[in-house]
Motif scaffolding. Structure first.
Motif, PDB file in Angstrom:
ATOM      1  N   HIS A   1       5.733  -5.485  -4.972  1.00 32.60           N
ATOM      2  CA  HIS A   1       4.460  -6.026  -4.516  1.00 32.60           C
ATOM      3  C   HIS A   1       3.362  -5.773  -5.554  1.00 32.60           C
ATOM      4  CE1 HIS A   1       0.710  -4.746  -2.562  1.00 32.60           C
ATOM      5  NE2 HIS A   1       1.100  -3.510  -2.664  1.00 32.60           N
TER       6      HIS A   1
ATOM      7  N   PRO B   1       2.395  -4.398   6.331  1.00 34.16           N
ATOM      8  CA  PRO B   1       3.060  -3.134   6.024  1.00 34.16           C
ATOM      9  C   PRO B   1       2.329  -1.920   6.588  1.00 34.16           C
ATOM     10  CG  PRO B   1       1.738  -3.810   4.146  1.00 34.16           C
ATOM     11  CD  PRO B   1       1.512  -4.833   5.234  1.00 34.16           C
TER      12      PRO B   1
ATOM     13  N   GLU C   1       5.148  -0.010   3.410  1.00 38.90           N
ATOM     14  CA  GLU C   1       5.391  -0.114   2.001  1.00 38.90           C
ATOM     15  C   GLU C   1       5.761   1.240   1.433  1.00 38.90           C
ATOM     16  OE1 GLU C   1       0.956  -1.281   1.174  1.00 38.90           O
ATOM     17  OE2 GLU C   1       1.789  -0.740  -0.758  1.00 38.90           O
TER      18      GLU C   1
ATOM     19  N   HIS D   1      -2.770  -5.895   4.980  1.00 43.37           N
ATOM     20  CA  HIS D   1      -3.056  -4.751   5.859  1.00 43.37           C
ATOM     21  C   HIS D   1      -3.987  -5.187   6.982  1.00 43.37           C
ATOM     22  CE1 HIS D   1      -1.006  -1.921   3.217  1.00 43.37           C
ATOM     23  NE2 HIS D   1      -1.511  -2.621   2.219  1.00 43.37           N
TER      24      HIS D   1
ATOM     25  N   HIS E   1       2.049  -9.658   2.318  1.00 43.43           N
ATOM     26  CA  HIS E   1       1.575  -8.271   2.243  1.00 43.43           C
ATOM     27  C   HIS E   1       0.097  -8.237   2.594  1.00 43.43           C
ATOM     28  CE1 HIS E   1       2.289  -4.140   0.420  1.00 43.43           C
ATOM     29  NE2 HIS E   1       0.993  -4.132   0.705  1.00 43.43           N
TER      30      HIS E   1
ATOM     31  N   ASP F   1      -2.515  -8.545  -0.255  1.00 44.06           N
ATOM     32  CA  ASP F   1      -2.824  -7.118  -0.270  1.00 44.06           C
ATOM     33  C   ASP F   1      -4.202  -6.894   0.361  1.00 44.06           C
ATOM     34  OD1 ASP F   1      -2.200  -4.479  -0.571  1.00 44.06           O
ATOM     35  OD2 ASP F   1      -2.800  -4.329  -2.668  1.00 44.06           O
TER      36      ASP F   1
HETATM   37 ZN   LIG Z   1      -0.359  -2.570   0.383  1.00 48.50          ZN
END
Ligand SMILES: [Zn+2]
Length: 260
Positions: A158, A40, A97, A12, A10, A209
């Protein structure tokens, strides 16, 4: 040579935070032992930027398409139908997501619930796993998932940061795992006790994340996939196993869920 090999489930990577040095970020990730990055989308424009970034790193960065709960507004139905069109033409690895987030506001609560349920149905239809974001909404999320539980292919909860009761409730969903990242390393985190107490290692995947949630000792900086070894070290300590074992198990979990 890296000492560990892992997957960031995960990240970005399409975020503007990475705009100026994306190649260097990916280079550092490879050198640190990151073998794949799952990226995602959060809204319609990011479906484009996620696809672009993944095309730049074929066989390394993989797209997931979906509408993030914080991006659900009154036009959510139009947005979803447009994302749904792209899903059929694009090699999306998961639906994500998606989820529910009532942390900041319940202004679009009803819309969030409906948009999430719609995307859960996509998962059932397409057999693509779910990448789920959930904040201050676990009961509502569980209620929706329960309606489809027997037909869901699996997925990731997540950025899990909850307690033992919450972990057990989520693990009742077969083929779902918890996404664990930088929070595990935070001084006040309960995860180092909660996880070994009730979450077997075959129910965990690693994530950044990024650009958020950088682990200690990078806390507060921009996060990136090359920082995950700090999470692996802490997880190995917490479970009393080797770092290699953490990687072997979590890589196997990613393969089972995302590359069956
Ligand atoms: Zn995220």
């Amino acid at each position: 040579m890296p000492t560990v090999y892992y997957i960031d489930t995960h990240c970005h990577l399409d975020g503007e935070e990475f705009h100026d040095d994306l190649d260097a970020v990916v280079q550092r990730a490879r050198e640190a032992g990151c073998t794949k990055i799952l990226v995602p989308a959060i809204d319609l424009p990011s479906c484009q930027t996620v696809m672009e970034v993944c095309r730049r790193f074929p066989g390394y960065a993989y797209p997931m398409l979906g509408l993030h709960p914080e991006e659900v507004k009154s036009n959510w139905q139009e947005v979803l139908s447009s994302i749904n069109c792209q899903l059929s033409t694009v090699n999306s690895l998961a639906i994500g997501e998606v989820g529910l987030d009532f942390y900041w506001s319940r202004e679009f609560e009803k819309e969030q619930l409906e948009a999430f349920e719609e995307q859960v149905r996509w998962s059932v239809e397409t057999r693509l796993p779910l990448m789920i974001h959930c904040r201050k909404a676990q009961n509502e999320m569980v209620n929706i998932l329960k309606r489809y539980a027997r037909n869901l292919p699996g997925g990731v909860f997540h950025c899990f940061t909850g307690n033992e009761i919450e972990a057990r409730q989520l693990l009742e969903f077969e083929n779902f795992v918890l996404g664990i990242g930088g929070v595990l390393t935070f001084k006040k985190s309960h995860l180092p006790e909660v996880l070994p107490a009730c979450v077997p290692l075959d129910r965990i995947v690693l994530e950044t994340d990024a650009p958020y949630m950088a682990p200690v000792p990078m806390r507060g900086q921009r996060n990136e996939p090359a920082f995950i070894p700090h999470v692996i070290t802490r997880m190995a300590e917490a479970y009393g196993v080797t770092e290699e074992e953490i990687c072997r198990q979590t890589n196997e979990n990613v393969a089972r869920i995302f590359f069956p």
